[in-house]
Design a protein around this motif. Structure first.
Motif, PDB file in Angstrom:
ATOM      1  N   LYS A   1       1.207 -13.719  -6.133  1.00  0.00           N
ATOM      2  CA  LYS A   1       0.415 -12.506  -6.328  1.00  0.00           C
ATOM      3  C   LYS A   1      -0.896 -12.591  -5.564  1.00  0.00           C
ATOM      4  O   LYS A   1      -1.366 -11.593  -4.981  1.00  0.00           O
ATOM      5  N   SER A   2      -1.511 -13.774  -5.543  1.00  0.00           N
ATOM      6  CA  SER A   2      -2.762 -13.953  -4.808  1.00  0.00           C
ATOM      7  C   SER A   2      -2.540 -13.744  -3.308  1.00  0.00           C
ATOM      8  O   SER A   2      -3.365 -13.119  -2.631  1.00  0.00           O
TER       9      SER A   2
ATOM     10  N   SER B   1      -0.329 -11.843  -1.969  1.00  0.00           N
ATOM     11  CA  SER B   1      -0.097 -10.411  -1.735  1.00  0.00           C
ATOM     12  C   SER B   1      -1.400  -9.619  -1.724  1.00  0.00           C
ATOM     13  O   SER B   1      -1.458  -8.510  -1.171  1.00  0.00           O
ATOM     14  N   GLN B   2      -2.444 -10.188  -2.325  1.00  0.00           N
ATOM     15  CA  GLN B   2      -3.753  -9.541  -2.357  1.00  0.00           C
ATOM     16  C   GLN B   2      -4.643  -9.983  -1.190  1.00  0.00           C
ATOM     17  O   GLN B   2      -5.811  -9.608  -1.115  1.00  0.00           O
TER      18      GLN B   2
ATOM     19  N   TRP C   1      -5.584 -13.125  -0.336  1.00  0.00           N
ATOM     20  CA  TRP C   1      -6.479 -14.252  -0.569  1.00  0.00           C
ATOM     21  C   TRP C   1      -6.195 -15.371   0.430  1.00  0.00           C
ATOM     22  O   TRP C   1      -5.044 -15.652   0.773  1.00  0.00           O
TER      23      TRP C   1
ATOM     24  N   ARG D   1       8.556  -6.270  -6.098  1.00  0.00           N
ATOM     25  CA  ARG D   1       7.413  -6.325  -7.023  1.00  0.00           C
ATOM     26  C   ARG D   1       7.780  -5.813  -8.419  1.00  0.00           C
ATOM     27  O   ARG D   1       7.385  -6.379  -9.423  1.00  0.00           O
TER      28      ARG D   1
END
Length: 206
Positions: free
Chosen positions: A153-154, A156-157, A159, A202
């Motif tokens: 998830k990180s 995908s953001q 980071w 997702r």
């Protein structure tokens, strides 16, 4: 005399495009009706023209082959795609098959292998190296740990590794270790492929 097979070609490398076009024309069984350096131009010609068969590289300047395959599958036109790539990643042929591609050929193979693949596909057959088809229907997220799911998830953001390390209170080397395991479980080779898989699934992931 058997009618020659019309094809379209897309690859980021102009030398590859020129070589493939010449190879197909010289073979006598094919006619190259267009060479493109972008997925968008290739899709426009394939989906809005009479040619039924295309051969594309895995990485184009504006999109990957899996994005092209999704667009072709969603169009309902039944157009056939063969992916021709130098990428050594073993997960790519499975991904091509899962997304409705009709064939896969590695650039490490002799050129005649690609021509044979195109002939098979033009006759309605699929042509792939050996693939364990059971893997096509397995859940790539099933074996992820909670930490690996959080890392995905990180990613995908957007980071960075440093941001992830600070967020979870771990070292940069530990982040790399977790990401290596994550990529192996998802059968991808880098964060871009991992994020693409995450975005595609997702809803199931959450």
């Amino acid at each position: 005399m058997e009618r020659r097979i019309d094809i379209l070609i897309a690859d980021k490398n102009p030398l590859v495009r020129r070589g493939l076009s010449g190879l197909c024309d010289d073979d006598g069984r094919f006619v190259c009706r267009g060479c493109f350096d972008s997925g968008e131009a290739f899709l426009d010609a394939l989906l809005n023209g009479p040619v039924e068969l295309g051969v594309i590289g895995w990485l184009l300047p504006d999109m990957r082959a899996d994005e092209v395959l999704k667009a072709v599958r969603g169009s309902g036109t039944g157009k056939k795609i063969v992916v021709y790539t130098g990428s050594p990643h073993p997960g790519i042929p499975k991904r091509v098959m899962a997304l409705g591609g009709f064939g896969f050929c590695s650039k490490s193979e002799p050129p005649e292998f690609l021509l044979d693949t195109l002939i098979d596909v033009s006759h309605g057959r699929i042509s792939f190296p050996y693939i364990d088809v059971r893997a096509l229907y397995s859940d790539p997220f099933a074996d992820l740990t909670q930490r690996e799911r959080e890392l995905l998830k990180s990613l995908s953001q957007g980071w960075t590794n440093l941001q992830i390390a600070r967020r979870f209170g771990i070292s940069g080397n530990t982040v790399k270790f977790h990401l290596k395991n994550l990529y192996e479980k998802l059968d991808v080779s880098n964060r871009a492929m991992a994020v693409a898989l995450f975005v595609e699934r997702r809803r199931d992931f959450d």
